[in-house]
Each structure stands twice: as C-alpha cells, then as structure tokens.
Scaffold this active site. Structure first.
Site, PDB file in Angstrom:
ATOM      1  N   SER A 145      -3.221  -5.533   3.255  1.00 23.15           N
ATOM      2  CA  SER A 145      -3.944  -7.038   2.985  1.00 23.15           C
ATOM      3  C   SER A 145      -5.255  -7.450   2.659  1.00 23.15           C
ATOM      4  O   SER A 145      -6.092  -8.642   3.290  1.00 23.15           O
ATOM      5  CB  SER A 145      -3.592  -7.697   5.530  1.00 23.15           C
ATOM      6  OG  SER A 145      -4.218  -6.814   5.395  1.00 23.15           O
ATOM      7  N   SER A 146      -6.123  -6.706   2.369  1.00 23.92           N
ATOM      8  CA  SER A 146      -7.341  -6.572   2.199  1.00 23.92           C
ATOM      9  C   SER A 146      -7.710  -6.420   0.749  1.00 23.92           C
ATOM     10  O   SER A 146      -8.942  -6.227   0.444  1.00 23.92           O
ATOM     11  CB  SER A 146      -8.615  -5.388   2.407  1.00 23.92           C
ATOM     12  OG  SER A 146      -8.075  -4.926   4.000  1.00 23.92           O
ATOM     13  N   ILE A 179      -3.146  -0.933   8.428  1.00 27.05           N
ATOM     14  CA  ILE A 179      -2.633  -0.462   9.795  1.00 27.05           C
ATOM     15  C   ILE A 179      -0.740   0.182   8.767  1.00 27.05           C
ATOM     16  O   ILE A 179       0.598  -0.005   9.476  1.00 27.05           O
ATOM     17  CB  ILE A 179      -1.994  -2.121  10.527  1.00 27.05           C
ATOM     18  CG1 ILE A 179      -1.245  -1.054  11.625  1.00 27.05           C
ATOM     19  CG2 ILE A 179      -1.338  -3.027   9.701  1.00 27.05           C
ATOM     20  CD1 ILE A 179      -1.199  -2.048  12.419  1.00 27.05           C
ATOM     21  N   GLY A 180      -0.890  -0.224   6.785  1.00 26.92           N
ATOM     22  CA  GLY A 180       0.664   0.463   6.932  1.00 26.92           C
ATOM     23  C   GLY A 180       0.139   1.240   4.949  1.00 26.92           C
ATOM     24  O   GLY A 180       0.969   1.040   4.802  1.00 26.92           O
ATOM     25  N   GLY A 181      -1.283   0.506   4.716  1.00 27.38           N
ATOM     26  CA  GLY A 181      -2.133   0.836   3.563  1.00 27.38           C
ATOM     27  C   GLY A 181      -2.888  -0.453   3.549  1.00 27.38           C
ATOM     28  O   GLY A 181      -3.159  -1.006   1.854  1.00 27.38           O
ATOM     29  N   SER A 182      -3.736  -1.398   4.081  1.00 23.65           N
ATOM     30  CA  SER A 182      -4.233  -2.807   3.813  1.00 23.65           C
ATOM     31  C   SER A 182      -5.079  -1.902   3.201  1.00 23.65           C
ATOM     32  O   SER A 182      -6.341  -3.150   2.726  1.00 23.65           O
ATOM     33  CB  SER A 182      -3.854  -3.493   5.381  1.00 23.65           C
ATOM     34  OG  SER A 182      -3.377  -3.902   5.262  1.00 23.65           O
ATOM     35  N   LYS A 236     -14.500  -8.476   5.694  1.00 20.58           N
ATOM     36  CA  LYS A 236     -12.099  -9.004   5.545  1.00 20.58           C
ATOM     37  C   LYS A 236     -12.443  -9.986   7.011  1.00 20.58           C
ATOM     38  O   LYS A 236     -12.981 -10.257   7.422  1.00 20.58           O
ATOM     39  CB  LYS A 236     -11.351  -8.387   5.617  1.00 20.58           C
ATOM     40  CG  LYS A 236     -10.105  -8.136   5.675  1.00 20.58           C
ATOM     41  CD  LYS A 236      -9.815  -7.061   6.442  1.00 20.58           C
ATOM     42  CE  LYS A 236      -7.505  -7.347   5.715  1.00 20.58           C
ATOM     43  NZ  LYS A 236      -6.750  -6.550   6.055  1.00 20.58           N
TER      44      LYS A 236
END
Length: 632
Positions: free
Chosen positions: A261-262, A282-285, A186
């Site tokens: 985000s990934s 950090i939240g589901g990335s 990433k």
C-alpha cells in the site's frame, strides 16, 4: 442525509407531506437506520387504510422511487466531498509550483541534476558541511516531485509547512543526522494540520491535531517532511488506487502498478522526486512497492520504531490502519530509498533518545553500527519458492544468481524450507484480518464508493458465511487453494477460537525459530513478489503475497534489494509457467506480470527479530555483489 432533502423531493413532484406514504418515505430518507422501519410502517398504512391492490402497488412504487432518490442524493454528497478534496489537492500543487518558480527566479543557477543524482549519504555530508543549502535541496526536490506526480499521480498532498521547518532547522543548535534532507511520508502517517485519508471519503473531514512520534523525531533530526503520498483505498491492497485521488502509476511503465500500500512512496522515490520515504507494512506494503519500483525497503520488527500517531482515523478496520492496536500480525513502519546505506542512516537517526522518550513502548535499543559495518562471513539460509504461490521465473532466477554470488564471496549457503506456508496464509494470516468474516472491513465502505480494484475482495467478503463454506466445499476437489481462501474468509465463530488462533501463531513462530537455530543461520535469502503487476491485478490476487506476509506473521525484520531486471529470456520462459495448482490464480499471475521486460527484479533478505542491523548488513552485501556483477 442533509437538511432540506425532503424539500428537494418536491422538484420531482412527489406528494410527500399529503399522502399515506409520508411516514415510510421519511424513514427511507433518514438513511440506513430508516430502512428497517419501512416495512413495518408500510404494513400499518395498508391495514389502517384498507387500500386496494392498485393503491398498494402505487405505494410500493413510490417507496422504491424514494429509495432511488435517497441513494442518488447520498451519492451526490460523496461526489461533492471527493471533488472538494481534489480541488484542495490541485490548489496545493499550484501553490507549490508557484513557490518553486519564485525560487528558480531568485536562484537561477541551481545544478538540479547534480543534486538529484547525489546518494543520500553524500547529500547529507554536503548539507552538514554547508556546501549545499537546505533551501536549495528542498526546492530542487519539490520541483522534481511536481514533475513525477504529474506523470504518475503519486502525491496526495504537498506539506506547505515544509518552508517553516526549513527556517526551524537553521535555528537548531546542533545539526541532526538528517539535517536538510527532504522526506516524503505515506498518507496515514500523522502530520499536524493534514488529513490522514486512507483513500476513504469518511476520513476527509478529520484533520490530524499532532505530529506522529516518527514525524517529530524526523524533524528533530533535521529532516523536512514535504509531501504525503497516495495509497490504495482502506490500505488493504498492493495496488495503489482510490476513488478520491485516483490510480498511481509505476514510473518505469505506466501500464504497471507501483505496488502498495506504500505505492505513492514507491513511485515518487523511484521517479527521483524524493530521496527518502517512510512507509508501513503489514503484509508487504513496504517490500512490494520496493520490488515493483526497484527500490530498497526495510520492514523492521514491528515495535522497533514508534507506531504512535501513525494509525488510520478509522479505528478497528483492517490493513495498515491497525498500526496503533496490538494484533497477532503487527504493522511496522520503515524506510524506503534508492540504496541500503540510506535505510541504515534513516534507522540510525530514528533510533535515538528522542524516540525512546516520546514513546516509552519502543525498546531503547540504539542502532548498532558495529553489526552493520561488519565484514564477517555469513551463514545464509535460502529458498526460491515457498510451495504455496510459485513466483515468475525472473524472481527465482534472482535468488539463484544472488546465492551464487554470495557463495563466490565466501559466505556459507544452506538450503532452507519454510514450513507450512499454505497453513500460514489461510489459517494464520487471513483469519487474523477476517476474523469477523470481513464485516469490520466492509463497514469502512459504508457511505463510500468502492474502488474498482477492490471489488473482487469486497464481493468475496460480502458472501454470507454459510455461502463461503458451501462454495469452499464445492471447490475443494477442483481448486483446493481457492477453496481454503474462501473458508478462511468465513472467519472465526467464537472468542475461544480466536484465542486459540493467537496461540497457534505463537506456536508457529517458536517452531520456525527452532528450525532457524537448528541450521545455525544468521540470515535468510528468499524471493519477493514481482515483477510489477499490470494495474488492476493485485486486487484479484491477494494471496500472491505469501512471500512477504510470512515475515509479518513471524514479526521478523525483512528487506528488499533490487538485483536485476526482467530479460527477454525471462519473458519467454514465463510462457511455460504453470504455478503449483494450475488454477485460475496461476493463470492470473502469469497475465499480471507479462510485458515486464526491463522492469526491476529483487530479492528479500531476512533476519531474526530485533536484528535490523544484521538484516541491513546482509542487504548491503547483496546490493554490493549485484552492482559488481552489473558493472562487470
């Protein structure tokens, strides 16, 4: 403001140096710090010169014109930086395409499809025994990655040093567990000599001076990092778009997002251009792109893998860029791949003495193969909704069918209800990241262009604290969920309130574990957000990630496994979806997931902290059962 900008104004025939406007114009042109001086200097000019009304009006108009010109010049500088970044990206793609072409001319008989179809464990075995060469595998994946990024725009940059790494691994005395395996990483995971942009213009000039610990360990284990993948601007979005490198698309449906985000990792691996990738969560990335793209992905306990060198160059901002800083809701790095065995091999390779030596903050706990290979029956807690953001019918169906398959395989299934998700989302999760009312995050966009997919979130943060509270008060009777969201964005008012907030997170973790222990659970089966959203919607539905954010707040290992696809029946049932509040968010979720027939459907598997091996073992069981069902 670059030097010479004052001179450039002469092109527009402004009498800058010979009028009473000189001082305020100069202040305006000096940038944001000059804005505060303008009113004071204009007032002085008016008093000293005793100008008449028409002169004052001319003065104000000229100042306004100067501001317009200044903003135009700043925007032009931003555009230049973005164009240069895109040029560099295009040049890298051309160089890699040329290298691939040269290899194809030298070795025309490569069986590309056969190599690309190999699971990671089989590919690793063939590389270890020498029946496949690392060079052949690397260039095969480079060629496929070029094809995939042309279709989905998933790559931010190729890593030309992969050819040097290819030479180095062939000189190593011992072959590591990932010997010759091409791997993608990433954008913000540090690789020496490359940018870590987070999709932000301000980061385009910052070159990473040293490999992150994770990259060092991957290289020591024989892996070959060959590409860095695209991310959403600032990383605080589960779409995948930024103004510099553009929108990444889902390889299965170009109208849909790959998640974030990934998201670049998700699109590249799902498209076949990489066999193993490293993302952050950090939240589901990690889990959301895995869900949207039909992959397996693991978010470990945050401290299980080293975060050193994997943070954003923008210190202090939100989202995954806080990776290197201790926070009450920590970031985790983890693997993404096409099957669970690949995740297990990656974790086994990373949890080695090399990592423990390079980063002494990582607990020296090697991978426990015995736990992963166990076949003992499991006691599984399960739920198909968290009561805060009910998911589409297909995602709940996936949990139900997986539960039935596990019961048939003689595992024990126990109903489980996670407590207080509404409270966790608004009071614990959101207030962690918007403790200052979003000011730190908004500062990130200074001197930048805000991506259209982020404007909803940015505009909400820009509302003054009092405005957020008043809006929340007005909306509470009609849309309580939306009202609580706005209230949470107001942040905290004191250090005492912040410390109490941290304490409340610990209290919630303790209560959750107590409930888990009371039911004597080994693992939990639950839903994950999906199927893939239409591009643009994730930025409007931040709180829809409640299914994944819970396990960031708890810091539990959690993974995603694809088990099915969206059917016509699912699409028909979606027409009757009402959510839980019948508010604008429920309607928007319905629109976001519509038109997803054939797209992947996944479930989420969870274990207690530091039990990644048990989480992976459970994921493997779910994967095996779902494959047997599809093959039947």
């Amino acid at each position: 403001m670059p030097q010479g900008s004052l001179a450039e104004l002469h092109l527009f025939h402004f009498p800058v140096n010979h009028s009473p406007l000189h001082a305020p114009l100069k202040a305006a042109l000096q940038g944001p710090e000059g804005h505060v001086m303008i009113q004071h200097q204009l007032r002085q000019v008016l008093l000293e010169r005793k100008v008449d009304t028409s002169a004052a009006l001319a003065l104000l108009c000229s100042s306004a014109a100067a501001m317009v010109v200044w903003k135009w010049l700043v925007k032009r500088q931003i555009q230049k930086k973005m164009e240069e970044a895109r040029r560099t990206q295009d040049e890298g793609v051309k160089k890699m395409a040329k290298a691939v072409q040269q290899f194809r001319e030298q070795v025309p008989s490569v069986q590309t499809d056969a190599i690309l179809s190999l699971p990671l464990l089989e590919l690793a075995e063939k590389l270890q025994e020498g029946s496949l060469s690392p060079k052949t595998v690397l260039y095969t994946y480079l060629e496929k990655a070029l094809e995939v990024t042309q279709q989905t725009n998933c790559l931010r940059h190729f890593i030309p040093e992969c050819e040097e790494q290819l030479q180095e691994i062939q000189q190593q005395r011992e072959k590591g567990l990932l010997y010759g395996i091409p791997i993608s990483i990433k954008d913000h995971i540090g690789h020496q000599g490359h940018l870590s942009t987070c999709g932000l213009v301000q980061c385009l000039g910052t070159v990473v001076q040293e490999d992150s610990v994770l990259v060092k360990v991957l290289k020591r284990q024989g892996a070959i990092p060959f590409a860095m993948t695209n991310v959403p601007q600032s990383l605080f979005n589960y779409d995948c778009s930024n103004p510099i490198f553009g929108q990444t698309l889902n390889p299965f449906n170009h109208q849909k997002s790959p998640g974030g985000s990934s998201g670049g990792e998700g699109a590249l691996i799902a498209g076949g251009g990489s066999i193993l990738g490293i993302g952050s969560d950090i939240g589901g990335s990690i889990r959301l792109p895995s869900s949207f793209c039909g992959l397996c992905g693991l978010k470990p306990t945050a401290e299980r893998l080293s975060l050193s060198g994997a943070s954003s160059p923008v210190s202090g901002i939100l989202a995954d860029s806080v990776c290197s800083h201790p926070t009450p809701v920590p970031c985790a790095l983890g693997p993404m791949a096409r099957d669970v065995d690949s995740l297990a091999l990656c974790m086994k390779a990373l949890l080695c003495q090399e990592m423990f030596q390079l980063d002494p903050t990582v607990p020296p706990i090697p991978f426990n193969e015995e736990v992963y290979s166990s076949s003992a029956p499991l006691r599984v807690g399960y739920y198909d909704t968290d009561g805060y953001f009910p998911l589409p019918p297909c995602m709940r169906r996936a949990v139900r069918e997986t539960r039935e398959a596990l019961q048939a395989a003689r595992h024990q299934l126990v109903p489980f209800s996670p407590p207080g998700i509404h409270y966790v989302m608004t009071e614990l999760f959101l207030k962690t990241f918007f403790a200052d009312g979003g000011r730190a995050w908004l500062d990130v966009f200074t001197g930048d262009i805000v991506d259209p997919n982020l404007k909803s979130q940015v505009n909400c943060c820009k509302i003054p604290r009092l405005g957020k509270k008043l809006l929340a008060l007005i909306l509470k009777p009609l849309f309580p969920r939306l009202a609580d969201y706005l209230s949470a964005l107001g942040g905290m008012r004191s250090v005492k309130e912040m410390w109490n907030h941290h304490h409340q997170i610990e209290v919630y973790r303790t209560e959750f574990i107590a409930r888990w222990r009371e039911l004597q659970l080994d693992v939990v089966l639950c839903p994950v957000l999906g199927p893939a959203f239409t591009t643009g919607y994730p930025g409007k539905l931040l709180t829809a990630i409640s299914s994944t954010m819970l396990y960031n707040v708890l810091n539990f290992p959690a993974g995603v496994v694809p088990v099915s696809t969206v059917t016509e029946a699912d699409e028909e049932e979606l027409k009757f979806y009402r959510g839980c509040c019948d508010d604008p968010w429920d309607q928007m979720l319905k629109q976001a997931v519509a038109g997803a027939v054939g797209l992947p459907v996944a479930v989420q598997c969870v274990a207690l902290p530091w039990q990644e091996e048990l989480c992976l073992r459970f994921m493997k069981e779910v994967e095996t059962l779902s494959r047997e069902k599809r093959a039947a």
